[in-house]
Design a protein around this motif. Sequence first.
Motif, mmCIF file in Angstrom:
data_model
loop_
_atom_site.group_PDB
_atom_site.id
_atom_site.type_symbol
_atom_site.label_atom_id
_atom_site.label_comp_id
_atom_site.label_asym_id
_atom_site.label_seq_id
_atom_site.Cartn_x
_atom_site.Cartn_y
_atom_site.Cartn_z
ATOM 1 N N VAL A 206 1.002 -1.092 0.044
ATOM 2 C CA VAL A 206 0.116 -0.057 0.116
ATOM 3 C C VAL A 206 0.802 1.149 0.087
ATOM 4 C CG1 VAL A 206 -1.659 1.336 1.194
ATOM 5 C CG2 VAL A 206 -1.916 -1.365 1.504
ATOM 6 N N VAL A 207 0.445 2.384 -0.720
ATOM 7 C CA VAL A 207 1.395 3.539 -0.763
ATOM 8 C C VAL A 207 0.448 4.747 0.130
ATOM 9 C CG1 VAL A 207 2.034 5.526 -2.166
ATOM 10 C CG2 VAL A 207 2.251 3.101 -3.003
ATOM 11 N N LEU A 208 0.940 5.266 0.815
ATOM 12 C CA LEU A 208 0.351 6.240 1.922
ATOM 13 C C LEU A 208 0.976 7.632 1.508
ATOM 14 C CD1 LEU A 208 -0.005 4.456 5.295
ATOM 15 C CD2 LEU A 208 -1.667 4.556 3.269
ATOM 16 N N GLY A 209 0.320 8.772 1.679
ATOM 17 C CA GLY A 209 0.793 10.024 1.705
ATOM 18 C C GLY A 209 0.046 11.124 2.405
ATOM 19 N N TYR A 210 0.973 11.915 2.724
ATOM 20 C CA TYR A 210 0.413 13.319 3.226
ATOM 21 C C TYR A 210 0.971 14.362 2.476
ATOM 22 C CZ TYR A 210 -0.241 17.571 5.886
ATOM 23 O OH TYR A 210 -0.293 18.986 6.168
ATOM 24 N N LEU A 211 -0.110 14.984 1.801
ATOM 25 C CA LEU A 211 0.129 16.068 0.736
ATOM 26 C C LEU A 211 -0.882 17.397 1.292
ATOM 27 C CD1 LEU A 211 -0.180 13.905 -2.625
ATOM 28 C CD2 LEU A 211 1.832 14.331 -1.137
ATOM 29 N N GLU A 212 0.036 18.327 0.847
ATOM 30 C CA GLU A 212 -0.685 19.618 1.133
ATOM 31 C C GLU A 212 -0.898 20.285 -0.535
ATOM 32 O OE1 GLU A 212 2.275 21.717 3.331
ATOM 33 O OE2 GLU A 212 1.869 20.750 5.238
ATOM 34 N N GLY A 213 -0.555 19.645 -1.375
ATOM 35 C CA GLY A 213 -0.857 20.052 -2.759
ATOM 36 C C GLY A 213 -0.108 19.088 -3.407
ATOM 37 N N ILE A 214 -0.646 18.898 -4.895
ATOM 38 C CA ILE A 214 0.148 18.070 -5.811
ATOM 39 C C ILE A 214 0.721 19.005 -7.037
ATOM 40 C CG2 ILE A 214 -0.516 16.272 -7.757
ATOM 41 C CD1 ILE A 214 -2.541 15.158 -5.812
ATOM 42 N N LYS A 215 2.022 18.655 -7.106
ATOM 43 C CA LYS A 215 2.806 19.560 -8.166
ATOM 44 C C LYS A 215 2.293 19.414 -9.537
ATOM 45 C CE LYS A 215 7.781 20.314 -9.180
ATOM 46 N NZ LYS A 215 8.932 20.019 -9.049
ATOM 47 N N ASP A 216 2.009 18.495 -10.105
ATOM 48 C CA ASP A 216 1.430 18.361 -11.407
ATOM 49 C C ASP A 216 0.409 17.401 -11.500
ATOM 50 O OD1 ASP A 216 1.022 17.681 -14.085
ATOM 51 O OD2 ASP A 216 2.945 17.720 -14.505
ATOM 52 N N GLY A 217 -1.074 18.126 -11.256
ATOM 53 C CA GLY A 217 -1.970 17.203 -11.146
ATOM 54 C C GLY A 217 -2.262 16.288 -12.273
#
Length: 723
Positions: A206-217
Amino acid sequence: MSDLSRLFAPERVAVVGATDREGSVGRAVMTNLLSAFDGEVVPVNPTYETLFDLPCHDSVRDAEADLVVVVVPPKLAVDVVREAGECGVSAVVVITAGFGEAGGEGVARERELAAVAAEYDIDLVGPNSLGVLSTRSDLNATFGPRGALPGDVSFMSQSGAFVTAVLDWAAERGLGFVDIVSLGNEAVLDESAFVEFWGDDPETEVVLGYLEGIKDGERFVRVASEVTRETPVVLVKSGRTEAGAHAAASHTGSIAGSEAAYEAGLEKAGVIRAHSVEELFDYASVLAGQPLPDGDGVAVVTNAGGPGVMATDAVGDSDLDLASFTGETVEALRDVLPANANVYNPIDVIGDAPVERFLAALDVALSDPNVGAAVVMSCPTQTLSFDDLADAVVERGEEHGKPLAACLMGGASTESAERTLAEAGIPCYFDPARAVRALDALRTYRERRETERVEPEEFDVDRERARAVLARAADRGETRLGVEAMGLLEAYGIPIPTGEVVDSPAAAERVAREITGEVVMKIVSPDILHKSDIGGVAVGVEQADVRDTYEDLVSRARRYQPDATLLGVQVQERLDTSAGVETIVGTNRDPQFGPLVLFGLGGVFVEVLQDTTVRLAPVAEREAQSMLDDIQAAPLLRGARGRDPVDEASVVETVQRLSQLVTDFPAILELDVNPLLVSPEGATAVDVRLTIDPDELEGTDAAGGGRTADADTDAATHGGERR
């Protein structure tokens, strides 16, 4: 795809800026690396001969490393990365801050850093990063206070502080990882790169992430859409980005802001969104440890009525269903349970139940074809051992192959049982709602993975005519267009009412005579967007009143805004709205994800009701149909209160055609068709307004490749053919 294995499984790591000074980042990184790393650690600092009993090198050129960790001051960091590239290093982690996040010189320095990495084909993490960890080789190339336990989850974060908090939190709960990366400023490697790498990694479940934005949606959606076919991706997305100053220019812009873009983007990518750290790891544990359900029905087996009701409520709040048992299942439960037990869902085996009774009920429930998953719940009693129950649940889970979640509502007495369940991949919670939400995450992933990814239909349209409409507006210096651009819709096969834009009362009378019955008249001005607010719209105008109405509309516009550009008045056939529903279909170009398409209940109250749904363009037929299904007003489209159902196929096609329009023309920043009147006879665009970026049209032939620049205004003569 970049092979990022050197970041997580290097043989020799150089720390440039290593030191033994107390409290320094260089010391913390060295200490962490030396604590467990399988390979060699090479300190680089010209002021030392040795560090930590290791020879200290003057330059990264002498280190012969395959991973370089940079902790020198920002003014030196770019040169260090260049030196690393010159001696063939392909993986670099820049922990140093003072780049883009610092503004001014830092922004320029970060651009230079990215350029150097590109020149030497370096996979670079950061700058302004906490570092990277991997249990593959016991690598801890961070300055954090704790390492990671081994596991089957890989985790990325745009916040270094969040990484340290998660490591501390996960250690207490025995949660493990494969790789962890603090993304920092993402000068080179971003979230898409790691999703792609981990999606192809056999050790990452499983891939998990905490993001505040996505650089290239747009790239992220492309990459994640492929990865999520095999590997679940779960993200916590916090914060909101500016949707752009132009957003206030349209209904769609104000409704479909950046948050809606992220929701639409993550859904299209097949990503599951968590809303807390707890949810993030709840979903991770169930996705890594349990099979996907083959149905949405959930059985609840409990020894306490109250918690069973709580679980039932949680199922009702989710997209799961409380399974309806077959008659055979009910009879089988009656055979194995006491007379006062509840044999319907939720199954209450009552408080004196031993493990054997739990198991008998669970066996029967899991054998029911209507049951796709089950929640096993227990409160502590003298007749039941949590440890025995955990052993039995593990056994039944393996036997039936259906996903399970446990809910042991106790304290210290549950610890050993929870470990047994965790080792078998069965999540265990105190709160029944968490157990249900975890199973719902399995359902969501199954649904998104199984959704057929189809290419949108390419309609036969008149691109040259559409280009001419936009080019003429750009030539006039206009950025906002109204009904004078109705021809843009017609060029893409979207039906519009019969009508014409005229510039005199006499011309208005001529057009009105060509239309049967009453007409609608609207002021046409790129400077007056909300025409009805100033009395700039007249509905139901009789033929005899057309001339006077024309003059009245122009007079009102002049009083309201004397300096407004008036292009004339639109004279348009009046449509019968009594048998139709006013909807809106619109687009808004998001800075990260590109064009969004919105559909919902329209009319003058669209921003008040906000009964809308959003998808990323281009929109395929199935996605367009789901947009109709998603709004709360869907029953209105399907004949509520004795009304005839509308022609849904025409609405679905209109959504697709508008999606194609904004995909073809990036110059369209926002576009509203409101109302789009839908009826049993079809869909008709009654009004339109849009915002364009003239810079995107530079070099566009104003004649549109087939029309002259001084041709009639494209809103002028419309056939308005209906579907």
